[in-house]
Design an enzyme around this catalytic site. Structure first.
Site, PDB file in Angstrom:
ATOM      1  N   THR A  96     -97.446 -21.172  32.755  1.00 33.08           N
ATOM      2  CA  THR A  96     -98.793 -20.901  33.234  1.00 33.08           C
ATOM      3  C   THR A  96     -99.244 -21.781  34.389  1.00 33.08           C
ATOM      4  O   THR A  96    -100.434 -21.969  34.548  1.00 33.08           O
ATOM      5  CB  THR A  96     -99.808 -21.061  32.092  1.00 33.08           C
ATOM      6  OG1 THR A  96     -99.769 -22.401  31.629  1.00 33.08           O
ATOM      7  CG2 THR A  96     -99.504 -20.165  30.944  1.00 33.08           C
ATOM      8  N   GLU A 113    -110.725 -22.312  35.698  1.00 33.19           N
ATOM      9  CA  GLU A 113    -111.689 -21.978  36.760  1.00 33.19           C
ATOM     10  C   GLU A 113    -113.091 -21.760  36.189  1.00 33.19           C
ATOM     11  O   GLU A 113    -113.307 -20.898  35.343  1.00 33.19           O
ATOM     12  CB  GLU A 113    -111.210 -20.737  37.520  1.00 33.19           C
ATOM     13  CG  GLU A 113    -110.017 -21.045  38.401  1.00 33.19           C
ATOM     14  CD  GLU A 113    -109.411 -19.838  39.061  1.00 33.19           C
ATOM     15  OE1 GLU A 113    -108.689 -20.031  40.058  1.00 33.19           O
ATOM     16  OE2 GLU A 113    -109.640 -18.709  38.594  1.00 33.19           O
ATOM     17  N   ASN A 150    -113.085 -16.149  41.661  1.00 34.28           N
ATOM     18  CA  ASN A 150    -112.030 -15.153  41.863  1.00 34.28           C
ATOM     19  C   ASN A 150    -112.474 -13.938  42.664  1.00 34.28           C
ATOM     20  O   ASN A 150    -111.640 -13.175  43.155  1.00 34.28           O
ATOM     21  CB  ASN A 150    -111.469 -14.717  40.510  1.00 34.28           C
ATOM     22  CG  ASN A 150    -110.541 -15.779  39.941  1.00 34.28           C
ATOM     23  OD1 ASN A 150    -109.413 -15.918  40.371  1.00 34.28           O
ATOM     24  ND2 ASN A 150    -111.052 -16.565  38.992  1.00 34.28           N
TER      25      ASN A 150
END
Length: 407
Positions: A190, A276, A402
């Site tokens: 990841t 995030e 994003n």
């Protein structure tokens, strides 16, 4: 075994450097180099995404062999993923440039990238960055920190650590750095993470140790359910500690695995907590499950749930969301046996016990849920196995970050 200051330069014989190559970002470090004059044994585990970045394919081939490795060069900003033959050629040229400037043998340099998918990199910028870094290689802690900073994308802070331990009376060290904030989901690692150690260990046992450790560390974290094209965890072992080479399983091997597990676990927690937009690390600890694999599946289901993540962000004691996530995990169990508590540094709240909701103080529960790490302790009451998974809350900022990531 103890934690010490430093990162990838803590182990004997390793140096690092970083620079502003302007590959995509401006006025920030975006390239790093890790180097060992002594040849290293290398091992790696990589993304299981079918769409693999060019550096992943390059590194898999090198790490699967017993070819000696001397360096890792990495950049942030552009992922060199979905870039076709041009991306593959760039990996070879990048490695070749490092090999040329450091007088290294062919195929002794690993390459890694992170950032926007589908963009081609400017090779002139890459070469310029390498040329800037080679003269700056240093074994200082500052050099290690610079390397950790250079591979950040949306990370809010760099991630590194180091440990010291003994193998048959010989003092050994291990250091690591990692990056990862989004596109983080279980099933490989990841993120990008590089581990250095001065332990002498065979290629087969190093690879086995890494595959053993990754299962309960990096494979147990998730931020957003998206598995990256570039996930890579690589370990370099140069043998400069002077221990007798570990060539078979036993006490020395077990000590090495324990050290590698400790460092990978802490790095994994750092990544999950810096997801995030995240404001909290969300931990799910499943105990007394019937099998280890089921414990892992249940824990991951809880930290991957968008609703439980939103619950943590809202400091809302909506424990039904945790039970729901357990229920659709695919693991069969009796809900009438499950007990659920929510814990943090602020205290503990029993919310559900053996099929029955419990009475608790909502205001106190909100306080417990407002800590920097919130832990769901889930007792299945059907066995003796346990597992822990790490995630983070889901916030408005995740969508903002994003929505305009390419810019």
């Amino acid at each position: 075994m103890k934690k010490i200051s430093g990162g990838v330069t803590a182990a004997k014989g390793f140096k690092a450097a970083s620079t502003e190559a302007n590959i995509k970002y401006k006025n920030r470090k975006d390239m790093m180099l890790i180097y060992s004059e002594s040849a290293c044994t290398a091992a790696g585990v990589f993304t299981s995404n079918v769409v693999k970045a060019a550096p992943v394919m390059w590194d898999k081939e090198i790490c699967s062999s017993i070819h000696p490795v001397h360096a890792i060069v990495a950049n942030s900003g552009i992922a060199n993923a979905c870039t076709g033959e041009e991306g593959k050629r760039l990996c070879a040229e990048t490695a070749g440039e490092v090999e040329s400037l450091l007088s290294l043998p062919k195929n002794s340099v690993l390459v890694a990238s992170t950032g926007v998918i589908g963009m081609q990199m400017n090779m002139e910028a890459v070469k310029r960055g390498i040329a800037q870094m080679v003269p700056e290689l240093s074994d200082s802690e500052e050099a290690a920190t610079g390397a950790a900073e250079a591979i950040m994308t949306t990370d809010t802070h760099s991630k590194q650590m180091a440990m010291e331990f003994e193998i048959s009376g010989t003092t050994c060290k291990m250091g690591a750095l990692a990056k990862g904030s989004g596109m983080i989901h279980p099933n490989m690692c990841t993120m990008l993470s590089f581990v250095t150690t001065d332990v002498s260990i065979s290629h087969d046992l190093l690879q086995k140790a890494l595959k053993t450790v990754v299962v309960d560390t990096f494979n147990m974290i998730s931020v957003d359910g998206d598995m990256s094209t570039n996930d890579s965890l690589m370990v370099l072992a140069n043998g400069e500690a002077g221990n007798k080479e570990i060539t078979e399983e036993g006490d020395d091997y077990n000590t090495f695995v324990e050290a590698l597990n400790s460092i990978c676990k802490e790095m994994a927690r750092m990544l999950a907590g810096d997801g995030e937009g995240a404001t909290a690390l969300f931990t799910a600890h499943v105990i007394n499950a019937d099998t280890k694999e089921n414990a892992r599946t249940l824990a991951k289901s809880v930290i991957c749930s968008s609703l439980t993540k939103a619950m943590i962000y809202g400091h809302d004691a909506n424990f039904g969301r945790v039970l729901c996530a357990l229920g659709y995990s695919g693991v069969l169990f009796d809900p009438e046996k499950v007990t659920l508590s929510i814990e943090s540094e602020a205290g503990s709240v029993l919310m559900f016990k053996e099929g029955e909701p419990q009475t608790f103080d909502e205001e106190y529960a909100t306080k417990v849920l407002s800590a920097e790490e919130v832990i769901a302790v889930i007792d299945m009451h059907i066995g003796t196995e346990e597992a822990t998974a790490w995630g983070c809350d889901l916030t408005y900022d995740y969508v903002k970050i994003n929505a305009d990531y390419r810019s």
